[in-house]
Design a protein around this motif. Structure first.
Motif, PDB file in Angstrom:
ATOM      1  N   VAL A 201       0.862  -1.178   0.000  1.00 17.49           N
ATOM      2  CA  VAL A 201       0.000   0.000   0.000  1.00 17.49           C
ATOM      3  C   VAL A 201       0.897   1.226   0.000  1.00 17.49           C
ATOM      4  CG1 VAL A 201      -1.975  -1.117   1.078  1.00 17.49           C
ATOM      5  CG2 VAL A 201      -0.195  -0.126   2.523  1.00 17.49           C
ATOM      6  N   ASP A 202       0.303   2.408  -0.089  1.00 18.78           N
ATOM      7  CA  ASP A 202       1.087   3.639  -0.229  1.00 18.78           C
ATOM      8  C   ASP A 202       2.103   3.825   0.895  1.00 18.78           C
ATOM      9  OD1 ASP A 202      -0.179   4.281  -2.559  1.00 18.78           O
ATOM     10  OD2 ASP A 202      -1.625   5.660  -1.627  1.00 18.78           O
ATOM     11  N   ASP A 203       1.724   3.434   2.109  1.00 16.26           N
ATOM     12  CA  ASP A 203       2.587   3.711   3.256  1.00 16.26           C
ATOM     13  C   ASP A 203       3.049   2.442   3.966  1.00 16.26           C
ATOM     14  OD1 ASP A 203       0.053   3.111   4.097  1.00 16.26           O
ATOM     15  OD2 ASP A 203      -0.026   4.595   5.697  1.00 16.26           O
ATOM     16  N   GLY A 204       3.105   1.325   3.250  1.00 17.95           N
ATOM     17  CA  GLY A 204       3.590   0.132   3.913  1.00 17.95           C
ATOM     18  C   GLY A 204       3.293  -1.146   3.167  1.00 17.95           C
ATOM     19  N   TYR A 205       3.370  -2.248   3.896  1.00 17.10           N
ATOM     20  CA  TYR A 205       3.181  -3.582   3.328  1.00 17.10           C
ATOM     21  C   TYR A 205       2.252  -4.407   4.216  1.00 17.10           C
ATOM     22  CZ  TYR A 205       6.854  -2.760  -0.086  1.00 17.10           C
ATOM     23  OH  TYR A 205       7.575  -2.265  -1.131  1.00 17.10           O
ATOM     24  N   LEU A 206       1.671  -5.424   3.619  1.00 14.88           N
ATOM     25  CA  LEU A 206       0.793  -6.292   4.387  1.00 14.88           C
ATOM     26  C   LEU A 206       0.895  -7.718   3.909  1.00 14.88           C
ATOM     27  CD1 LEU A 206      -2.870  -6.188   3.217  1.00 14.88           C
ATOM     28  CD2 LEU A 206      -1.235  -4.610   2.193  1.00 14.88           C
ATOM     29  N   LEU A 207       0.443  -8.625   4.773  1.00 19.59           N
ATOM     30  CA  LEU A 207       0.331 -10.048   4.491  1.00 19.59           C
ATOM     31  C   LEU A 207      -1.129 -10.429   4.660  1.00 19.59           C
ATOM     32  CD1 LEU A 207       3.325 -10.889   6.776  1.00 19.59           C
ATOM     33  CD2 LEU A 207       3.343 -11.490   4.348  1.00 19.59           C
ATOM     34  N   ALA A 208      -1.629 -11.304   3.809  1.00 17.04           N
ATOM     35  CA  ALA A 208      -3.039 -11.684   3.914  1.00 17.04           C
ATOM     36  C   ALA A 208      -3.254 -13.055   3.299  1.00 17.04           C
ATOM     37  CB  ALA A 208      -3.930 -10.660   3.217  1.00 17.04           C
ATOM     38  N   SER A 209      -4.315 -13.729   3.767  1.00 18.65           N
ATOM     39  CA  SER A 209      -4.667 -15.042   3.215  1.00 18.65           C
ATOM     40  C   SER A 209      -5.026 -14.950   1.743  1.00 18.65           C
ATOM     41  CB  SER A 209      -5.844 -15.642   3.986  1.00 18.65           C
ATOM     42  OG  SER A 209      -5.486 -15.962   5.303  1.00 18.65           O
ATOM     43  N   GLU A 210      -5.681 -13.852   1.351  1.00 23.01           N
ATOM     44  CA  GLU A 210      -6.104 -13.689  -0.041  1.00 23.01           C
ATOM     45  C   GLU A 210      -5.858 -12.273  -0.510  1.00 23.01           C
ATOM     46  OE1 GLU A 210     -10.003 -15.106  -1.098  1.00 23.01           O
ATOM     47  OE2 GLU A 210     -10.010 -16.550   0.560  1.00 23.01           O
ATOM     48  N   SER A 211      -5.658 -12.124  -1.804  1.00 30.71           N
ATOM     49  CA  SER A 211      -5.369 -10.811  -2.376  1.00 30.71           C
ATOM     50  C   SER A 211      -6.569  -9.875  -2.320  1.00 30.71           C
ATOM     51  CB  SER A 211      -4.897 -10.950  -3.819  1.00 30.71           C
ATOM     52  OG  SER A 211      -5.914 -11.517  -4.636  1.00 30.71           O
ATOM     53  N   ALA A 212      -7.779 -10.407  -2.119  1.00 32.21           N
ATOM     54  CA  ALA A 212      -8.950  -9.536  -1.985  1.00 32.21           C
ATOM     55  C   ALA A 212      -8.793  -8.587  -0.812  1.00 32.21           C
ATOM     56  CB  ALA A 212     -10.219 -10.372  -1.824  1.00 32.21           C
ATOM     57  N   ALA A 213      -8.080  -9.006   0.230  1.00 32.65           N
ATOM     58  CA  ALA A 213      -7.828  -8.137   1.378  1.00 32.65           C
ATOM     59  C   ALA A 213      -6.875  -7.004   1.021  1.00 32.65           C
ATOM     60  CB  ALA A 213      -7.263  -8.954   2.540  1.00 32.65           C
ATOM     61  N   ASP A 224       2.989 -14.167  -3.917  1.00 41.34           N
ATOM     62  CA  ASP A 224       2.656 -15.119  -2.865  1.00 41.34           C
ATOM     63  C   ASP A 224       3.872 -15.352  -1.975  1.00 41.34           C
ATOM     64  OD1 ASP A 224      -0.130 -16.228  -3.586  1.00 41.34           O
ATOM     65  OD2 ASP A 224       0.957 -16.406  -5.482  1.00 41.34           O
ATOM     66  N   VAL A 225       3.625 -15.641  -0.719  1.00 45.34           N
ATOM     67  CA  VAL A 225       4.683 -16.169   0.137  1.00 45.34           C
ATOM     68  C   VAL A 225       4.956 -17.590  -0.327  1.00 45.34           C
ATOM     69  CG1 VAL A 225       5.322 -16.788   2.505  1.00 45.34           C
ATOM     70  CG2 VAL A 225       3.962 -14.727   2.078  1.00 45.34           C
ATOM     71  N   GLU A 257      -9.119 -24.572  -2.361  1.00 47.65           N
ATOM     72  CA  GLU A 257      -9.107 -23.104  -2.305  1.00 47.65           C
ATOM     73  C   GLU A 257      -9.654 -22.532  -3.600  1.00 47.65           C
ATOM     74  OE1 GLU A 257      -8.465 -20.895  -0.034  1.00 47.65           O
ATOM     75  OE2 GLU A 257      -7.489 -22.029   1.566  1.00 47.65           O
ATOM     76  N   HIS A 258      -9.215 -23.079  -4.722  1.00 42.51           N
ATOM     77  CA  HIS A 258      -9.676 -22.590  -6.022  1.00 42.51           C
ATOM     78  C   HIS A 258     -11.079 -23.079  -6.352  1.00 42.51           C
ATOM     79  CE1 HIS A 258      -5.340 -21.783  -6.622  1.00 42.51           C
ATOM     80  NE2 HIS A 258      -5.769 -20.839  -7.418  1.00 42.51           N
ATOM     81  N   VAL A 259     -11.410 -24.277  -5.921  1.00 44.30           N
ATOM     82  CA  VAL A 259     -12.711 -24.833  -6.237  1.00 44.30           C
ATOM     83  C   VAL A 259     -13.818 -24.143  -5.453  1.00 44.30           C
ATOM     84  CG1 VAL A 259     -14.139 -26.921  -5.978  1.00 44.30           C
ATOM     85  CG2 VAL A 259     -11.856 -27.071  -6.969  1.00 44.30           C
ATOM     86  N   TYR A 260     -13.570 -23.840  -4.182  1.00 41.09           N
ATOM     87  CA  TYR A 260     -14.662 -23.344  -3.361  1.00 41.09           C
ATOM     88  C   TYR A 260     -14.306 -22.219  -2.401  1.00 41.09           C
ATOM     89  CZ  TYR A 260     -17.997 -23.132   0.463  1.00 41.09           C
ATOM     90  OH  TYR A 260     -18.859 -22.672   1.406  1.00 41.09           O
ATOM     91  N   PHE A 261     -13.232 -22.352  -1.625  1.00 43.08           N
ATOM     92  CA  PHE A 261     -13.077 -21.497  -0.454  1.00 43.08           C
ATOM     93  C   PHE A 261     -12.748 -20.052  -0.762  1.00 43.08           C
ATOM     94  CE2 PHE A 261     -12.275 -25.711   1.402  1.00 43.08           C
ATOM     95  CZ  PHE A 261     -13.346 -25.704   2.272  1.00 43.08           C
ATOM     96  N   ALA A 262     -11.814 -19.817  -1.647  1.00 44.78           N
ATOM     97  CA  ALA A 262     -11.344 -18.458  -1.883  1.00 44.78           C
ATOM     98  C   ALA A 262     -12.381 -17.629  -2.633  1.00 44.78           C
ATOM     99  CB  ALA A 262     -10.037 -18.490  -2.676  1.00 44.78           C
ATOM    100  N   ARG A 263     -12.311 -16.323  -2.451  1.00 44.81           N
ATOM    101  CA  ARG A 263     -13.161 -15.424  -3.221  1.00 44.81           C
ATOM    102  C   ARG A 263     -12.766 -15.492  -4.692  1.00 44.81           C
ATOM    103  NH1 ARG A 263     -14.241  -9.656  -0.337  1.00 44.81           N
ATOM    104  NH2 ARG A 263     -13.916  -9.043  -2.504  1.00 44.81           N
ATOM    105  N   THR A 267      -6.407 -13.696  -6.193  1.00 46.51           N
ATOM    106  CA  THR A 267      -5.349 -14.387  -6.928  1.00 46.51           C
ATOM    107  C   THR A 267      -4.549 -15.206  -5.933  1.00 46.51           C
ATOM    108  OG1 THR A 267      -5.197 -12.682  -8.636  1.00 46.51           O
ATOM    109  CG2 THR A 267      -3.277 -14.108  -8.333  1.00 46.51           C
ATOM    110  N   ILE A 268      -4.474 -16.508  -6.167  1.00 49.02           N
ATOM    111  CA  ILE A 268      -3.750 -17.414  -5.275  1.00 49.02           C
ATOM    112  C   ILE A 268      -2.748 -18.206  -6.097  1.00 49.02           C
ATOM    113  CG2 ILE A 268      -3.963 -19.449  -3.788  1.00 49.02           C
ATOM    114  CD1 ILE A 268      -6.600 -18.423  -2.827  1.00 49.02           C
ATOM    115  N   ASP A 269      -1.502 -18.202  -5.641  1.00 45.54           N
ATOM    116  CA  ASP A 269      -0.435 -18.907  -6.358  1.00 45.54           C
ATOM    117  C   ASP A 269      -0.441 -18.545  -7.843  1.00 45.54           C
ATOM    118  OD1 ASP A 269       0.586 -20.225  -4.064  1.00 45.54           O
ATOM    119  OD2 ASP A 269      -1.037 -21.689  -4.184  1.00 45.54           O
TER     120      ASP A 269
END
Length: 491
Positions: A201-213, A224-225, A257-263, A267-269
Motif C-alpha cells: 500500500v502507499d505507506d507500507g506492506y501487508l500479508l493476507a490469506s487472499e489478495s482480496a484483502a 505469494d509467500v 481453495e480454487h474450487v470453493y473457499f477463496a473469493r 489471486t492465489i499462487d
C-alpha cells in the motif's frame, strides 16, 4: 455459498483468514478491520486484532462477525502502525472465546501475537512436551501450541532462527501472521497448503490469506509467500525481508481453495480464482457435457463453473441457455431453528428458491462445486422436479470427496461422505438425478497448471501429503522428531 450457511446445507466450511500490516505512521487498526471484512468468508465464529504502538501491545478479540466484534471505540483503542488480525472458523479447538485469535502472550523477550490458518497434525504431542516443561495452556487449540513453542525459542534464538526451530517441530498446514513486539512477520508451511500473499500500500506492506484483502486497501499484490518461507515486514512500512527456511521437492497446495473457499476475485499462487473456476467449468463440459435447455449454477460457488460450462457448450454448437434459476435468500443465517425433519427440509427452500418460469417444462443441468453428504443435492434435484423440470442432470466441478480433510477444512467424517462408499452411478441414484458426473483429478490439475504431485488431494484420493495416524501418505517426506534441533537458519 458462504461459510456456516453452506455447512447447514450439507457442504464444507471454511478455515480461517489471517492478515498483518506494517505501516509508516498511520494506525493499523482500520486497515486491519477492512482487510478482515474482505476475508469474512473464511470464518464467522470470531474476529480479532492485535496492534503494537512501539511500547506495548493492544488487543481486541470477540466472538461473532467482524462488524459485530468491533465498534468505533474498539478501533480507536488499538494504537500503533503495526498489527495482525484473524477471522476464525474452528477446525481445531473449541468454539468459544478462549480459542479466538489472534492469540497473545507476554514473556521475558517481549510480547507475541499469532494468527493461524490451517491445522497441525502433531499439536497434542508438542503440547504434552511443553506442558511437561512447565508451560500452562489456556485453550485446546493448536494456535496456542505454536505460540508457546515460538516464545520458548525466542528466549534462546534470534527471530529468524526461532521461527525456523518452531517450523521444524510443527507438522501440518499453516499460514501464520505473527507480531513480535512491533515486528510483523508471515510464515507459510513447507508444503504451501494454505495461501498467504504479500501486498503493498502507499505507506507500507501487508500479508493476507487472499489478495482480496489487499484490493480493499487499494494495494497492489506483490507475490505469494513461497512454501517454507518467512517474510518479515520492515518497520515504518519500508519493505520486507524474505528467508527461505525450508524446501520441499513438492508442494501440497489445497486445490479446494480454487474450487470453493477463496473469493473469485482473489489471486492465489499466481492464478485468478475466477478464471480457474471458469476453466474447470469448461473442462466439465469437455468431459461430461449434456445438451439441456438450461444450465444453472447452485449459488454462489457454482456460478463461475456454470459460466465456463455454458460457454464451452455454446462453442461446441449446443443450444444451451445460462440462467440464474436459483435465488439465494441471504438473510437466513445460523439462528434458523430446525427442530423437525420437515423444518430441516424447509431450510433449503428458504435459502434457495427456484424460478419456476426458467425451469418448468425444460431440461436442466445443475452445476455445483462439490457434493459432501448429498442432502442438499437431493433436495435441490427434487425442487427442480417440483417446479416442473423435465429432466435434472447434475455436474460437479471437482472430483468426488471420499475422505475427510485434516488440513483445516470442516468437511465431515468418512461415515457422512456420500462418495466414501458409493460409485458415481449410485450417488446419482441416491440424489435422484437423471445423470451425475464429477470432474476428474487430471482436469483439476490441468486447470491449476500444476502436477498432481504438487497438490493436496487427500479428500479426493484418501492419500495425504502429511503423516497422519491411520491414514496413507502420498509421499515420503523425512520429518524431524519432536525435540530435535533444526539446521541453522539462512542469514
Amino acid at each position: 455459498m458462504t461459510g456456516r450457511d453452506h455447512r447447514d446445507l450439507g457442504g464444507p466450511t471454511e478455515k480461517c483468514g489471517v492478515v498483518g500490516v506494517s505501516l509508516d505512521e498511520r494506525a493499523a487498526a482500520r486497515p486491519l478491520y477492512y482487510a478482515l471484512y474482505a476475508l469474512q468468508h473464511r470464518g464467522q465464529e470470531s474476529a480479532g486484532i492485535v496492534t503494537h504502538d512501539g511500547f506495548q501491545q493492544h488487543s481486541h478479540v470477540e466472538m461473532g462477525l467482524v462488524g459485530d466484534a468491533f465498534g468505533e471505540d474498539d478501533l480507536d483503542q488499538l494504537n500503533g502502525p503495526v498489527g495482525i488480525g484473524h477471522v476464525r472458523y474452528p477446525t481445531a479447538g473449541s468454539v468459544n472465546a478462549c480459542c479466538a485469535q489472534p492469540f497473545s502472550v507476554s514473556f521475558k523477550s517481549g510480547s507475541l501475537g499469532l494468527s493461524h490458518n490451517g491445522n497441525l497434525v502433531n499439536a497434542d504431542e508438542i503440547r504434552d512436551e511443553l506442558a511437561g516443561l512447565g508451560h500452562a495452556f489456556t485453550s485446546d487449540g493448536d494456535t496456542e501450541v505454536i505460540a508457546h513453542d515460538l516464545a520458548r525459542n525466542l528466549l534462546e534464538e534470534d527471530l529468524v532462527r526461532a521461527v525456523k526451530r518452531t517450523m521444524s517441530r510443527i507438522h501440518g498446514s499453516y499460514s501464520l501472521t505473527i507480531m513480535h513486539d512491533d515486528t510483523v512477520l508471515g510464515v507459510r508451511d513447507p508444503e504451501g497448503n494454505r495461501p498467504l500473499c504479500i501486498g503493498e500500500v502507499d505507506d507500507g506492506y501487508l500479508l493476507a490469506s487472499e489478495s482480496a484483502a489487499i484490493d480493499v486497501l487499494d494495494g497492489e499484490l506483490v507475490r505469494d509467500v513461497e512454501p517454507g518461507e518467512l517474510v518479515i515486514l520492515r518497520p515504518d512500512g519500508e519493505g520486507f525481508d524474505a528467508y527461505q527456511l525450508f524446501d520441499r521437492e513438492n508442494s501440497a497446495h489445497c486445490f479446494f481453495e480454487h474450487v470453493y473457499f477463496a473469493r473469485p476475485d482473489s489471486t492465489i499462487d499466481d492464478q485468478l480464482v475466477y478464471d480457474v473456476r471458469r476453466d474447470l467449468g469448461r473442462a466439465l463440459w469437455a468431459e461430461s457435457g449434456v445438451d439441456t435447455d438450461v444450465v444453472m449454477p447452485v449459488p454462489d460457488s457454482g456460478r463461475a463453473f456454470a459460466s465456463g460450462y455454458a460457454d464451452a457448450a455454446g462453442e461446441d454448437g449446443a443450444d444451451v441457455e445460462f440462467a440464474e434459476g436459483l435465488m439465494k435468500n441471504r438473510y437466513v443465517g445460523r439462528t434458523f431453528i430446525m427442530p423437525t425433519q420437515d423444518a430441516r427440509e424447509r431450510a433449503v427452500r428458504l435459502k434457495l428458491n427456484p424460478i419456476k418460469d426458467i425451469v418448468q417444462d425444460r431440461t436442466v443441468t445443475l452445476i455445483d462445486d462439490s457434493i459432501v453428504r448429498g442432502t442438499t443435492s437431493t433436495q435441490l434435484v427434487q425442487l427442480m422436479r417440483d417446479v416442473g423440470a423435465e429432466a435434472v442432470h447434475v455436474r460437479i466441478g471437482a472430483p468426488p470427496i471420499v475422505a475427510p480433510c485434516y488440513m483445516g477444512i470442516d468437511m465431515a467424517s468418512r461415515e457422512e461422505l456420500i462418495a466414501a462408499d458409493r460409485t458415481t452411478e449410485e450417488i446419482g441414484e441416491e440424489i435422484s438425478a437423471d445423470s451425475l458426473e464429477y470432474l476428474s483429478i487430471e482436469s483439476v490439475a490441468g486447470a491449476l497448471d500444476q502436477s498432481r504431485a504438487d497438490l493436496c488431494l487427500g479428500c479426493v484420493t484418501g492419500e495425504y501429503p502429511y503423516d497422519i495416524d491411520g491414514e496413507t501418505t502420498d509421499r515420503d517426506v523425512e520429518r524431524p522428531t519432536i525435540g530435535s534441533e533444526p539446521a541453522a537458519a539462512d542469514d
